[in-house]
Scaffold this active site. Structure first.
Site, short mmCIF file in Angstrom:
data_model
loop_
_atom_site.label_atom_id
_atom_site.label_comp_id
_atom_site.label_asym_id
_atom_site.label_seq_id
_atom_site.Cartn_x
_atom_site.Cartn_y
_atom_site.Cartn_z
N GLY A 41 -9.12 -4.03 -6.97
CA GLY A 41 -8.53 -4.91 -6.49
C GLY A 41 -9.37 -6.30 -5.95
N GLU A 96 -13.35 -6.65 -0.18
CA GLU A 96 -12.19 -6.06 -0.32
C GLU A 96 -11.11 -7.20 -0.73
OE1 GLU A 96 -10.15 -3.93 -1.17
OE2 GLU A 96 -9.57 -2.51 0.43
N ASP A 97 -10.06 -6.84 -1.44
CA ASP A 97 -8.97 -7.76 -1.67
C ASP A 97 -8.37 -8.21 -0.57
OD1 ASP A 97 -7.62 -5.26 -1.73
OD2 ASP A 97 -6.75 -5.64 -3.48
N ASP A 100 -4.48 -4.70 5.05
CA ASP A 100 -2.98 -4.38 5.32
C ASP A 100 -2.75 -3.71 6.57
OD1 ASP A 100 -0.31 -4.73 4.79
OD2 ASP A 100 -0.16 -2.88 3.47
N LYS A 128 -3.41 -9.45 6.20
CA LYS A 128 -2.04 -9.47 6.93
C LYS A 128 -1.83 -8.85 8.16
CE LYS A 128 -0.05 -7.45 3.10
NZ LYS A 128 0.93 -7.19 2.00
N PHE A 149 4.27 -9.10 -0.16
CA PHE A 149 3.46 -8.34 -0.95
C PHE A 149 2.94 -9.51 -2.11
CE2 PHE A 149 2.15 -5.93 -4.54
CZ PHE A 149 1.79 -4.76 -3.74
N ARG A 162 -3.18 -8.89 -12.27
CA ARG A 162 -4.25 -9.00 -11.65
C ARG A 162 -5.06 -10.24 -12.19
NH1 ARG A 162 -6.12 -4.43 -8.81
NH2 ARG A 162 -5.18 -2.40 -9.71
P1 IMP Z 1 -4.54 -0.72 3.86
O1 IMP Z 1 -5.31 0.60 4.17
O2 IMP Z 1 -3.14 -0.77 4.10
O3 IMP Z 1 -5.35 -2.09 4.55
O4 IMP Z 1 -4.58 -1.00 2.28
C1 IMP Z 1 -5.15 -2.23 1.67
C2 IMP Z 1 -4.86 -2.06 0.15
O5 IMP Z 1 -3.63 -1.61 0.01
C3 IMP Z 1 -5.52 -2.94 -0.49
O6 IMP Z 1 -6.92 -2.94 -0.95
C4 IMP Z 1 -4.53 -3.29 -1.56
O7 IMP Z 1 -5.03 -2.43 -2.79
C5 IMP Z 1 -3.20 -2.72 -1.21
N1 IMP Z 1 -2.37 -3.85 -0.68
C6 IMP Z 1 -1.83 -4.09 0.57
N2 IMP Z 1 -0.93 -5.32 0.48
C7 IMP Z 1 -1.08 -5.47 -0.65
C8 IMP Z 1 -0.51 -6.64 -1.37
O8 IMP Z 1 0.20 -7.54 -0.80
N3 IMP Z 1 -0.46 -6.83 -2.55
C9 IMP Z 1 -1.28 -5.84 -3.41
N4 IMP Z 1 -1.84 -4.79 -2.82
C10 IMP Z 1 -1.70 -4.66 -1.63
MG MG Z 2 -7.29 -2.34 -3.29
#
Ligand code: IMP
Ligand code: MG
Length: 180
Positions: A41, A96-97, A100, A128, A149, A162
């Protein structure tokens, strides 16, 4: 057909990435930085971010996989590809992208800290915060966004989209399905 709504234009993203690169370079002035991109990402964001940074740096990548569905992480994270460079004694910037639930980065920063870096900073393009399941705050955040999303600028749905130059909200199609 999936539908998209532009959330952040290419111009907005580019301007903000430049600001982040400048802020990071100010904070780390005079230091050498190991920039770690989280695949896949972060690859586009990182490519722009390092070009906006003026401190000497090297790059490396990690790939993590979280057990769980494609749109929600479970908190259990596995290292699929580890770093090639040592971390100890270095200033580390994790790129990181999106944050979440925060579980991926929480796990990753614990792993990195155990390897004795001089410092660990986290830079995420998107955040987020409403979805957080653990205490996790990045040092640098491009944009705080509502709970949608999103795809583009490196972010995918099912490995697609992407390559969009902007960030778009992915909306399920009218019939509730998500296939073309
Ligand atoms: P976390 O562990 O829930 O913070 O996950 C983060 C990862 O979930 C990111 O690196 C993304 O790969 C994926 N992710 C979370 N939200 C989105 C979104 O809105 N679009 C695309 N990927 C997402
Ligand atoms: Mg990711």
């Amino acid at each position: 057909m999936s539908e998209f709504e532009v959330l952040l234009s290419e111009e907005q993203v580019q301007a903000r990435v430049r600001e982040l690169g400048e802020a990071i370079s100010r904070d780390l002035a005079g230091e050498q930085v190991l920039v770690i991109g989280i695949l896949k990402g972060a690859f586009i964001f990182m490519a722009d971010l390092v070009r906006a940074m003026s401190v000497p740096l090297t790059v490396d990548f990690m790939s993590l996989s979280s057990y769980g569905s494609s749109t929600e992480s479970s908190g259990e994270v596995r290292i699929v590809k580890d770093l090639e460079q040592a971390v100890d004694g270095k200033h580390v910037l994790v790129v990181e992208d999106i944050i979440d639930t925060g579980l991926t980065l929480k796990y990753l920063s614990e792993i990195l800290r155990r390897r004795n870096p001089r410092s660990v900073r986290i830079c995420a393009l998107l955040d987020k915060p409403s979805r957080r399941k653990t205490e996790m705050a990045a040092d640098y955040v491009g944009f705080v966004i509502p709970d949608h999303f999103v795809v583009g600028y490196g972010l995918d749905f099912d490995q697609r989209y992407r390559n969009f130059r902007d960030v778009r909200i992915l909306k399920p199609s009218g019939d509730g399905g998500q296939e073309e």
